[in-house]
Enzyme design. Structure first.
Site, PDB file in Angstrom:
ATOM      1  N   GLU A   1       0.928  -1.082   0.111  1.00 49.73           N
ATOM      2  CA  GLU A   1       0.094  -0.103   0.045  1.00 49.73           C
ATOM      3  C   GLU A   1       0.809   1.188  -0.145  1.00 49.73           C
ATOM      4  OE1 GLU A   1      -0.251  -2.743   1.892  1.00 49.73           O
ATOM      5  OE2 GLU A   1      -2.387  -3.308   2.159  1.00 49.73           O
TER       6      GLU A   1
ATOM      7  N   GLY B   1      13.562  -3.638   1.305  1.00 43.20           N
ATOM      8  CA  GLY B   1      13.399  -2.527   0.468  1.00 43.20           C
ATOM      9  C   GLY B   1      14.464  -2.886  -0.901  1.00 43.20           C
TER      10      GLY B   1
ATOM     11  N   ASN C   1       1.309  -9.335  -4.599  1.00 43.63           N
ATOM     12  CA  ASN C   1       1.152  -8.406  -5.803  1.00 43.63           C
ATOM     13  C   ASN C   1       2.424  -9.107  -6.742  1.00 43.63           C
ATOM     14  OD1 ASN C   1       1.327  -6.334  -7.906  1.00 43.63           O
ATOM     15  ND2 ASN C   1       2.699  -5.034  -6.794  1.00 43.63           N
ATOM     16  N   PRO C   2       1.799  -9.368  -8.069  1.00 41.55           N
ATOM     17  CA  PRO C   2       2.354  -9.946  -9.033  1.00 41.55           C
ATOM     18  C   PRO C   2       3.099  -8.883 -10.146  1.00 41.55           C
ATOM     19  CG  PRO C   2       0.150 -10.289  -9.850  1.00 41.55           C
ATOM     20  CD  PRO C   2       0.157  -9.537  -8.347  1.00 41.55           C
TER      21      PRO C   2
END
Length: 440
Positions: free
Chosen positions: A68, A313, A338-339
Site C-alpha cells: 500500500e 527494500g 502483488n505480481p
C-alpha cells in the site's frame, strides 16, 4: 456518538475475529503483531505525536503495509509538488522503511494510531487533517466515525474488497452503511471491487485500476547487483518472493527436486517478513542446504543452495537476479501478493491458486500469457524446470507480462482526477497562505 453508530461499532468488534481483543472499558485494544512495530515509537500507536504539525493544509495518508505504501507514493509526490503537507501513517517497520527510502523527510511519518477513541482523538487533535486518504482495504470503525464527526472528508483509494470481507460485510448491511456513509468517495481497483463497495452502500464509487501498476520500478543498488550477478555466473536461478510460512519449506523442497536435473541451480527466497530469516536459515541448514543471507554480506559460492533475501527494500535487487519468480501467500497462505512488480522487472510469474486479493491483476497477466498458476510443489517444480529448459517460452511469458502491465497503466491519472474536488481547495489554500499564487 449516536446509538446507531455505537451499535455499529459493537457489532464490528464482536465479529472482527482473532485480530481483536475483547471490549475493555468500552474500547478495543487491537493486537500489534510481534516484530512489526518500532518499540521506541510505540507512543505513536496511542496517538501521541513525535513531530510538530506544520502550518498550512495537511493531508493524512494511511497505507498499512509495504504494498500500500508503494502504491500511494505517486499520489503523495503530486500532493507535495502542489505545496500540501503530508502525514503518512503505516502499520509496520518494513513499510516505514520503504516510506523513508522513497519519500525521505519530505513527509512526516507516524505509526498509525490504534483504532481506539482516545488514540484516534489524540491523533486528530494534533494533526487536524484537511483530508484523509486511506489505501486499499483499510476500514477502521472508530477512525472513520471520528473523522466523520469532525467533518473531515475521507477517500478510499485503490480500494479492494476480498471475497471473505465482502461476505462478512454483506451479512451486516446496517453496519456497512453506517460506516461507508462517512466515506466521501471510494476509488476502486477493479469493476468487481467497485460493484462490491456499491452493494455495501458506498457512494460515489469510481474505478481507477490498480495504482501499483503506475509505481516506479523497485530500486536496486547497481554495484551490489553487479557483484551478485558476477558471483552467480552462468548458474540457473529461480526465486520465491513474498513468501509466507510454509512456502519457504516448499521452495526448499522444489530446490532439491530441481537439483536432480540442474546440479548448479540457485534458489533465491525472499520471505515477506524478514524477521523470520534466522529461523529459516537454521531450518534449511538442518536439512543439509547451504544458505547465504543477504544481510550478512556473505558471498554466494559454487556450493550455495539458497540465497536468502532478508533485507528490506531490495525486492528490485532480488528480482533482477532471475527470470522466473514464484509469488507467495498463494500456496500455504490466502489472498496472494502483488505480481505486478515481478512482471514489470522482467520475470515469468508463477503463483499458487489462492490469489483472491489480486484477482484482477492475475486475470490480466494470465490472459496475456505472462503468469501461470500451480496447485502444489510438484507442479511448481515442473513449471520452473519447464521455463529453465525453454528459453523461448520463458521470454514469451516475460514479454507478455510486461505488455499486460503497460495495458493496465493509467490508474494514477484517473485517481488524481477523482481526487481533484478534494485537493484543489487545499492547493488554493496553500497558495494563499504562502503568497506565491492566486486563487484561480
Amino acid at each position: 456518538m449516536s446509538e446507531r453508530w455505537a451499535r455499529a461499532i459493537l457489532t464490528t468488534y464482536r465479529w472482527a475475529g482473532a485480530a481483536a481483543y475483547p471490549l475493555v472499558g468500552g474500547y478495543i485494544a487491537w493486537r500489534v503483531s510481534k516484530g512489526k512495530e518500532d518499540r521506541t515509537r510505540r507512543h505513536e500507536r496511542y496517538g501521541r505525536p513525535s513531530q510538530m504539525r506544520p502550518p498550512g493544509p495537511l493531508v493524512w495518508v494511511h497505507a498499512a503495509s509495504v504494498g500500500e505504501t508503494v502504491a500511494v507514493v505517486g499520489l503523495i509526490e503530486h500532493f507535495l509538488a502542489s505545496g500540501i503537507n503530508i502525514v503518512l501513517t503505516t502499520g509496520t517497520v518494513t513499510s516505514a522503511s520503504v516510506a523513508a527510502e522513497r519519500l525521505g523527510d519530505r513527509v512526516i511519518h507516524q505509526y498509525v494510531p490504534l483504532d481506539l477513541k482516545p488514540a484516534v482523538s489524540r491523533f486528530l487533535n494534533h494533526w487536524s487533517p484537511d483530508l484523509a486518504i486511506m489505501a486499499e482495504s483499510e476500514i477502521w470503525p472508530i477512525t472513520i466515525l471520528e473523522l466523520g464527526a469532525r467533518r473531515v472528508p475521507q477517500v478510499l483509494v485503490n480500494g479492494r474488497m476480498s471475497d471473505r470481507s465482502f461476505e462478512r460485510w454483506r451479512k451486516r448491511p446496517f453496519l456497512s452503511e453506517a460506516l461507508l456513509e462517512n466515506i466521501a468517495h471510494v476509488i476502486a481497483q477493479s469493476e468487481v471491487d467497485g460493484e462490491r463497495f456499491r452493494k455495501l452502500g458506498a457512494r460515489p464509487v469510481t474505478v481507477s485500476g490498480n495504482l501499483k501498476v503506475d509505481t516506479a520500478l523497485p530500486p536496486a543498488d547497481s554495484k551490489a547487483l553487479a557483484r551478485l550477478k558476477a558471483a552467480i555466473g552462468t548458474r540457473k536461478v529461480w526465486a520465491a518472493v513474498s513468501t509466507h510460512e510454509g512456502e519457504e519449506k516448499i521452495a526448499a523442497e522444489v530446490h532439491r527436486m530441481l537439483r536432480r536435473r540442474h546440479p548448479d541451480i540457485l534458489t533465491v527466497i525472499v520471505p515477506r517478513h524478514p524477521d523470520r530469516a534466522a529461523a529459516l536459515k537454521a531450518s534449511f541448514a538442518a536439512d543439509g542446504l547451504n544458505v547465504v543471507c543477504r544481510s550478512g554480506g556473505e558471498p554466494i559460492g559454487a556450493r550455495t543452495d539458497i540465497f536468502l533475501g532478508d533485507t528490506i527494500g531490495e525486492m528490485g535487487l532480488y528480482l533482477q537476479l532471475t527470470e522466473i519468480a514464484f509469488v507467495g501467500r498463494s500456496l500455504t497462505g490466502e489472498g496472494g501478493q502483488n505480481p505486478l512488480e515481478p512482471a514489470m522487472l522482467g520475470t515469468a510469474v508463477l503463483s499458487g491458486l489462492n490469489v483472491q486479493n489480486f484477482r484482477d491483476a492475475y486475470r490480466r497477466l494470465i490472459d496475456c500469457g505472462g503468469a501461470r498458476l500451480v496447485r502444489d510443489k510438484q507442479m511448481l517444480a515442473g513449471a520452473v524446470n519447464f521455463l529453465i529448459n525453454n528459453d523461448d517460452m520463458r521470454r514469451s511469458m516475460i514479454a507478455a507480462g510486461q505488455t499486460a502491465v503497460e495495458e493496465m497503466s493509467g490508474a494514477l491519472s484517473r485517481t488524481l482526477i477523482a481526487l481533484e474536488p478534494f485537493i484543489h481547495p487545499l492547493i488554493v489554500k496553500s497558495r494563499l497562505q504562502s503568497g506565491n499564487g492566486r486563487a484561480a
